[in-house]
Design a protein around this motif. Structure first.
Motif, PDB file in Angstrom:
ATOM      1  N   GLN A  46      53.133  79.537  50.532  1.00 57.41           N
ATOM      2  CA  GLN A  46      51.612  79.047  50.448  1.00 57.41           C
ATOM      3  C   GLN A  46      51.066  79.102  51.775  1.00 57.41           C
ATOM      4  N   VAL A  47      49.811  79.647  51.854  1.00 53.67           N
ATOM      5  CA  VAL A  47      48.998  79.965  53.007  1.00 53.67           C
ATOM      6  C   VAL A  47      47.826  79.151  52.852  1.00 53.67           C
ATOM      7  N   GLN A  48      47.306  78.487  53.906  1.00 52.18           N
ATOM      8  CA  GLN A  48      45.983  78.021  53.896  1.00 52.18           C
ATOM      9  C   GLN A  48      45.312  78.346  55.045  1.00 52.18           C
ATOM     10  N   LEU A  49      44.064  78.873  54.589  1.00 49.95           N
ATOM     11  CA  LEU A  49      43.251  79.451  55.617  1.00 49.95           C
ATOM     12  C   LEU A  49      41.868  78.756  55.912  1.00 49.95           C
ATOM     13  N   ILE A  50      41.582  78.459  57.149  1.00 48.07           N
ATOM     14  CA  ILE A  50      40.367  77.773  57.352  1.00 48.07           C
ATOM     15  C   ILE A  50      39.305  78.720  58.567  1.00 48.07           C
ATOM     16  N   GLU A  51      38.176  78.965  57.957  1.00 49.77           N
ATOM     17  CA  GLU A  51      37.423  79.798  58.906  1.00 49.77           C
ATOM     18  C   GLU A  51      36.520  78.561  59.823  1.00 49.77           C
ATOM     19  N   SER A  52      36.009  79.324  60.880  1.00 52.33           N
ATOM     20  CA  SER A  52      35.051  78.602  61.731  1.00 52.33           C
ATOM     21  C   SER A  52      34.155  79.760  62.604  1.00 52.33           C
ATOM     22  N   GLY A  53      33.195  79.158  63.184  1.00 52.61           N
ATOM     23  CA  GLY A  53      32.436  80.171  63.935  1.00 52.61           C
ATOM     24  C   GLY A  53      31.189  80.594  63.527  1.00 52.61           C
ATOM     25  N   GLY A  54      30.997  80.297  62.153  1.00 52.37           N
ATOM     26  CA  GLY A  54      29.492  80.795  61.616  1.00 52.37           C
ATOM     27  C   GLY A  54      28.454  80.099  62.092  1.00 52.37           C
ATOM     28  N   GLY A  55      27.374  80.683  61.855  1.00 53.52           N
ATOM     29  CA  GLY A  55      26.197  79.815  62.212  1.00 53.52           C
ATOM     30  C   GLY A  55      24.794  80.875  62.065  1.00 53.52           C
ATOM     31  N   LEU A  56      23.737  80.521  63.034  1.00 51.61           N
ATOM     32  CA  LEU A  56      22.470  81.164  62.808  1.00 51.61           C
ATOM     33  C   LEU A  56      22.370  81.860  64.151  1.00 51.61           C
ATOM     34  N   VAL A  57      22.073  83.008  64.108  1.00 50.74           N
ATOM     35  CA  VAL A  57      22.044  83.948  65.269  1.00 50.74           C
ATOM     36  C   VAL A  57      20.665  85.083  65.112  1.00 50.74           C
ATOM     37  N   GLN A  58      20.164  85.313  66.125  1.00 47.81           N
ATOM     38  CA  GLN A  58      18.830  86.319  66.136  1.00 47.81           C
ATOM     39  C   GLN A  58      19.546  87.753  66.018  1.00 47.81           C
ATOM     40  N   ALA A  59      18.880  88.672  65.583  1.00 49.59           N
ATOM     41  CA  ALA A  59      19.396  90.207  65.350  1.00 49.59           C
ATOM     42  C   ALA A  59      19.496  90.375  66.860  1.00 49.59           C
ATOM     43  N   GLY A  60      20.578  91.402  66.981  1.00 50.33           N
ATOM     44  CA  GLY A  60      21.091  91.786  68.352  1.00 50.33           C
ATOM     45  C   GLY A  60      22.082  90.691  68.981  1.00 50.33           C
ATOM     46  N   GLY A  61      22.320  89.565  68.602  1.00 48.47           N
ATOM     47  CA  GLY A  61      23.185  88.691  68.823  1.00 48.47           C
ATOM     48  C   GLY A  61      24.527  88.841  68.631  1.00 48.47           C
ATOM     49  N   SER A  62      25.457  87.978  68.801  1.00 52.85           N
ATOM     50  CA  SER A  62      26.758  87.875  68.649  1.00 52.85           C
ATOM     51  C   SER A  62      27.488  86.510  68.256  1.00 52.85           C
ATOM     52  N   LEU A  63      28.490  86.780  67.450  1.00 56.94           N
ATOM     53  CA  LEU A  63      29.329  85.609  66.844  1.00 56.94           C
ATOM     54  C   LEU A  63      30.612  86.023  66.838  1.00 56.94           C
ATOM     55  N   ARG A  64      31.577  84.900  66.932  1.00 55.84           N
ATOM     56  CA  ARG A  64      32.956  85.045  66.716  1.00 55.84           C
ATOM     57  C   ARG A  64      33.413  84.272  65.725  1.00 55.84           C
ATOM     58  N   CYS A  80      39.822  82.192  61.930  1.00 52.79           N
ATOM     59  CA  CYS A  80      40.426  81.783  60.918  1.00 52.79           C
ATOM     60  C   CYS A  80      41.908  81.397  61.391  1.00 52.79           C
ATOM     61  N   ALA A  81      42.027  80.100  60.981  1.00 57.16           N
ATOM     62  CA  ALA A  81      43.265  79.577  61.385  1.00 57.16           C
ATOM     63  C   ALA A  81      44.257  79.437  60.048  1.00 57.16           C
ATOM     64  N   ALA A  82      45.348  79.916  60.107  1.00 58.25           N
ATOM     65  CA  ALA A  82      46.316  80.020  58.933  1.00 58.25           C
ATOM     66  C   ALA A  82      47.656  78.944  59.136  1.00 58.25           C
ATOM     67  N   SER A  83      47.966  78.461  57.932  1.00 56.25           N
ATOM     68  CA  SER A  83      49.093  77.692  58.062  1.00 56.25           C
ATOM     69  C   SER A  83      50.282  78.340  57.857  1.00 56.25           C
ATOM     70  N   GLY A  84      51.396  77.863  57.854  1.00 54.45           N
ATOM     71  CA  GLY A  84      52.633  78.738  57.600  1.00 54.45           C
ATOM     72  C   GLY A  84      53.457  79.360  58.794  1.00 54.45           C
ATOM     73  N   ARG A  85      54.644  79.540  58.475  1.00 56.66           N
ATOM     74  CA  ARG A  85      55.289  80.193  59.510  1.00 56.66           C
ATOM     75  C   ARG A  85      55.653  81.634  59.722  1.00 56.66           C
ATOM     76  N   THR A  86      54.933  82.202  58.527  1.00 59.31           N
ATOM     77  CA  THR A  86      55.089  83.667  58.417  1.00 59.31           C
ATOM     78  C   THR A  86      53.887  84.542  58.539  1.00 59.31           C
TER      79      THR A  86
END
Length: 119
Positions: free
Chosen positions: A1-19, A22-28
């Motif tokens: 089983q793998v759990q995935l947690i995203e982060s980093g979203g938000g509101l940005v103006q056109a031309g801007g950047s975001l990163r 996604c952090a994953a659980s598990g050893r594989t």
């Protein structure tokens, strides 16, 4: 089983950047292909980018988005530059056995993170 947690979203103006991260659980983690999909309001979820050995992108983000991964941190990233209003969507991280543009071929999904690009 793998759990995935995203982060980093938000509101940005056109031309801007975001990163996105996604952090994953598990050893594989390193054995999985990792991908990003997005779903805009009223539209179906669509493939954005994926990475395993190689990287893959949908045409609309080539040259603007970069997918990368850090296997030591069990994390995959999506660097998004030159953002456009049409990039507005909920972005989902996915893990699967191989690269595919079809969401049915991905085994695990995060809950999604909202990206809003204002004009």
């Amino acid at each position: 089983q793998v759990q995935l947690i995203e982060s980093g979203g938000g509101l940005v103006q056109a031309g801007g950047s975001l990163r996105l991260s996604c952090a994953a659980s598990g050893r594989t983690f390193s054995t999985y292909a990792m991908g990003w999909f997005r779903q805009a309001p009223g539209k179906e979820r669509e493939f954005v980018a994926a990475i395993r050995g190689n990287t893959y992108y949908t045409d609309s983000v080539k040259g603007r988005f970069t997918i990368s991964r850090d296997n030591a941190k069990n994390t995959v990233y999506l660097q998004m530059n030159s953002l456009k209003p049409e990039d507005t969507a909920v972005y989902y991280c996915a893990a699967g056995p191989f690269y595919s543009t079809y969401e049915a071929n991905w085994d695990y999904w995060g809950q999604g993170t909202q990206v809003t690009v204002s004009s």
